[in-house]
Design a protein around this motif. Structure first.
Motif, PDB file in Angstrom:
ATOM      1  N   ALA A 180       5.027  -4.439  -8.696  1.00 53.29           N
ATOM      2  CA  ALA A 180       5.110  -5.111  -7.398  1.00 53.29           C
ATOM      3  C   ALA A 180       4.203  -4.363  -6.427  1.00 53.29           C
ATOM      4  O   ALA A 180       4.034  -3.148  -6.532  1.00 53.29           O
ATOM      5  N   THR A 181       3.634  -5.108  -5.500  1.00 48.85           N
ATOM      6  CA  THR A 181       2.759  -4.510  -4.499  1.00 48.85           C
ATOM      7  C   THR A 181       3.400  -4.645  -3.120  1.00 48.85           C
ATOM      8  O   THR A 181       3.911  -5.708  -2.771  1.00 48.85           O
ATOM      9  N   TYR A 182       3.356  -3.557  -2.379  1.00 51.07           N
ATOM     10  CA  TYR A 182       3.952  -3.502  -1.050  1.00 51.07           C
ATOM     11  C   TYR A 182       2.892  -3.043  -0.067  1.00 51.07           C
ATOM     12  O   TYR A 182       1.927  -2.386  -0.445  1.00 51.07           O
ATOM     13  N   THR A 183       3.091  -3.344   1.201  1.00 49.47           N
ATOM     14  CA  THR A 183       2.240  -2.818   2.264  1.00 49.47           C
ATOM     15  C   THR A 183       3.058  -1.830   3.078  1.00 49.47           C
ATOM     16  O   THR A 183       4.146  -2.166   3.551  1.00 49.47           O
ATOM     17  N   VAL A 184       2.538  -0.616   3.182  1.00 52.62           N
ATOM     18  CA  VAL A 184       3.219   0.438   3.928  1.00 52.62           C
ATOM     19  C   VAL A 184       2.336   0.831   5.106  1.00 52.62           C
ATOM     20  O   VAL A 184       1.143   1.085   4.942  1.00 52.62           O
ATOM     21  N   CYS A 236      -3.314   9.928   5.547  1.00 52.33           N
ATOM     22  CA  CYS A 236      -3.951  11.057   4.865  1.00 52.33           C
ATOM     23  C   CYS A 236      -3.339  11.282   3.482  1.00 52.33           C
ATOM     24  O   CYS A 236      -2.396  10.600   3.085  1.00 52.33           O
ATOM     25  N   ALA A 237      -3.869  12.262   2.776  1.00 48.13           N
ATOM     26  CA  ALA A 237      -3.389  12.579   1.436  1.00 48.13           C
ATOM     27  C   ALA A 237      -1.923  13.017   1.451  1.00 48.13           C
ATOM     28  O   ALA A 237      -1.176  12.730   0.511  1.00 48.13           O
ATOM     29  N   HIS A 238      -1.499  13.699   2.500  1.00 47.98           N
ATOM     30  CA  HIS A 238      -0.098  14.100   2.600  1.00 47.98           C
ATOM     31  C   HIS A 238       0.805  12.869   2.661  1.00 47.98           C
ATOM     32  O   HIS A 238       1.876  12.846   2.048  1.00 47.98           O
ATOM     33  N   CYS A 239       0.387  11.855   3.394  1.00 52.08           N
ATOM     34  CA  CYS A 239       1.152  10.609   3.494  1.00 52.08           C
ATOM     35  C   CYS A 239       1.308   9.985   2.115  1.00 52.08           C
ATOM     36  O   CYS A 239       2.405   9.578   1.720  1.00 52.08           O
ATOM     37  N   VAL A 240       0.202   9.914   1.390  1.00 46.01           N
ATOM     38  CA  VAL A 240       0.216   9.342   0.049  1.00 46.01           C
ATOM     39  C   VAL A 240       1.170  10.133  -0.849  1.00 46.01           C
ATOM     40  O   VAL A 240       1.965   9.564  -1.585  1.00 46.01           O
ATOM     41  N   SER A 241       1.112  11.445  -0.770  1.00 42.00           N
ATOM     42  CA  SER A 241       1.970  12.299  -1.578  1.00 42.00           C
ATOM     43  C   SER A 241       3.447  12.082  -1.251  1.00 42.00           C
ATOM     44  O   SER A 241       4.283  12.007  -2.161  1.00 42.00           O
ATOM     45  N   ALA A 242       3.771  11.975   0.023  1.00 39.25           N
ATOM     46  CA  ALA A 242       5.168  11.804   0.432  1.00 39.25           C
ATOM     47  C   ALA A 242       5.719  10.471  -0.062  1.00 39.25           C
ATOM     48  O   ALA A 242       6.839  10.410  -0.611  1.00 39.25           O
ATOM     49  N   ASP A 276       5.108   4.394 -12.466  1.00 41.12           N
ATOM     50  CA  ASP A 276       3.791   4.654 -11.878  1.00 41.12           C
ATOM     51  C   ASP A 276       3.765   4.164 -10.436  1.00 41.12           C
ATOM     52  O   ASP A 276       4.368   3.137 -10.115  1.00 41.12           O
ATOM     53  N   VAL A 277       3.063   4.912  -9.587  1.00 44.03           N
ATOM     54  CA  VAL A 277       2.852   4.517  -8.190  1.00 44.03           C
ATOM     55  C   VAL A 277       1.374   4.736  -7.887  1.00 44.03           C
ATOM     56  O   VAL A 277       0.852   5.825  -8.107  1.00 44.03           O
ATOM     57  N   ARG A 278       0.720   3.678  -7.402  1.00 47.87           N
ATOM     58  CA  ARG A 278      -0.694   3.778  -7.024  1.00 47.87           C
ATOM     59  C   ARG A 278      -0.840   3.298  -5.583  1.00 47.87           C
ATOM     60  O   ARG A 278      -0.351   2.225  -5.242  1.00 47.87           O
ATOM     61  N   ILE A 279      -1.509   4.124  -4.772  1.00 48.54           N
ATOM     62  CA  ILE A 279      -1.637   3.813  -3.344  1.00 48.54           C
ATOM     63  C   ILE A 279      -3.106   3.716  -2.958  1.00 48.54           C
ATOM     64  O   ILE A 279      -3.908   4.592  -3.286  1.00 48.54           O
ATOM     65  N   ASP A 280      -3.439   2.638  -2.258  1.00 48.49           N
ATOM     66  CA  ASP A 280      -4.761   2.465  -1.655  1.00 48.49           C
ATOM     67  C   ASP A 280      -4.594   2.784  -0.174  1.00 48.49           C
ATOM     68  O   ASP A 280      -4.110   1.950   0.591  1.00 48.49           O
ATOM     69  N   LEU A 281      -4.966   3.985   0.209  1.00 48.36           N
ATOM     70  CA  LEU A 281      -4.755   4.457   1.582  1.00 48.36           C
ATOM     71  C   LEU A 281      -5.480   3.588   2.604  1.00 48.36           C
ATOM     72  O   LEU A 281      -4.963   3.346   3.696  1.00 48.36           O
ATOM     73  N   ALA A 282      -6.651   3.079   2.257  1.00 50.44           N
ATOM     74  CA  ALA A 282      -7.459   2.310   3.201  1.00 50.44           C
ATOM     75  C   ALA A 282      -6.746   1.072   3.718  1.00 50.44           C
ATOM     76  O   ALA A 282      -6.854   0.725   4.892  1.00 50.44           O
ATOM     77  N   GLY A 335      -3.262   0.401   2.870  1.00 47.54           N
ATOM     78  CA  GLY A 335      -1.816   0.583   2.844  1.00 47.54           C
ATOM     79  C   GLY A 335      -1.119  -0.077   1.675  1.00 47.54           C
ATOM     80  O   GLY A 335       0.098  -0.181   1.663  1.00 47.54           O
ATOM     81  N   ALA A 336      -1.885  -0.516   0.668  1.00 46.49           N
ATOM     82  CA  ALA A 336      -1.280  -1.182  -0.491  1.00 46.49           C
ATOM     83  C   ALA A 336      -0.664  -0.153  -1.429  1.00 46.49           C
ATOM     84  O   ALA A 336      -1.284   0.853  -1.768  1.00 46.49           O
ATOM     85  N   VAL A 337       0.563  -0.431  -1.833  1.00 46.30           N
ATOM     86  CA  VAL A 337       1.291   0.446  -2.740  1.00 46.30           C
ATOM     87  C   VAL A 337       1.740  -0.391  -3.940  1.00 46.30           C
ATOM     88  O   VAL A 337       2.550  -1.299  -3.791  1.00 46.30           O
ATOM     89  N   ALA A 338       1.202  -0.083  -5.114  1.00 46.20           N
ATOM     90  CA  ALA A 338       1.586  -0.781  -6.342  1.00 46.20           C
ATOM     91  C   ALA A 338       2.570   0.093  -7.096  1.00 46.20           C
ATOM     92  O   ALA A 338       2.283   1.249  -7.406  1.00 46.20           O
ATOM     93  N   VAL A 339       3.741  -0.460  -7.367  1.00 46.63           N
ATOM     94  CA  VAL A 339       4.795   0.280  -8.042  1.00 46.63           C
ATOM     95  C   VAL A 339       5.092  -0.401  -9.371  1.00 46.63           C
ATOM     96  O   VAL A 339       5.434  -1.581  -9.412  1.00 46.63           O
ATOM     97  N   THR A 340       4.962   0.349 -10.456  1.00 45.44           N
ATOM     98  CA  THR A 340       5.299  -0.154 -11.780  1.00 45.44           C
ATOM     99  C   THR A 340       6.631   0.458 -12.192  1.00 45.44           C
ATOM    100  O   THR A 340       6.835   1.665 -12.048  1.00 45.44           O
TER     101      THR A 340
END
Length: 71
Positions: free
Chosen positions: A4-8, A13-19, A32-38, A40-45
Motif C-alpha cells: 500500500a502507498t501512503y502520503t506522509v 530529511c534523512a532523519h525523518c525517513v529513518s523515524a 519492507d518500507v520504501r520512502i520517496d522523500l521528495a 512524501g510517498a511511503v510504500a509499505v509491503t
C-alpha cells in the motif's frame, strides 16, 4: 504479500525517513518500507493488508502526519 502507498507530510530529511521507517517496520507483518522523500510517498509491503489506523498511529508516533492512503 500486500503493498500500500501512503502520503506522509512533514518529512524533510534523512532523519525523518529513518523515524517513519522505524515505526512502520515495527508493525506486525511489515516486510519492507520504501520512502520517496521528495513527494512524501511511503510504500509499505506487508504479509497481509494493514489497518489504516495502525499505519496512522505509527506515523503519528514518528512525529508526522498521514495525509492520504492509496491501497
Amino acid at each position: 504479500m500486500s503493498t500500500a502507498t501512503y502520503t506522509v507530510t512533514g518529512m524533510t530529511c534523512a532523519h525523518c525517513v529513518s523515524a517513519v521507517t522505524s515505526e512502520l517496520t515495527a508493525l506486525p507483518g511489515v516486510t519492507d518500507v520504501r520512502i520517496d522523500l521528495a513527494n512524501g510517498a511511503v510504500a509499505v509491503t506487508s504479509e497481509a493488508p494493514l489497518a489504516l489506523g495502525d499505519v496512522r498511529a505509527a506515523v503519528d508516533e514518528a512525529g508526522y502526519e498521514l495525509a492520504a492512503a492509496d491501497a
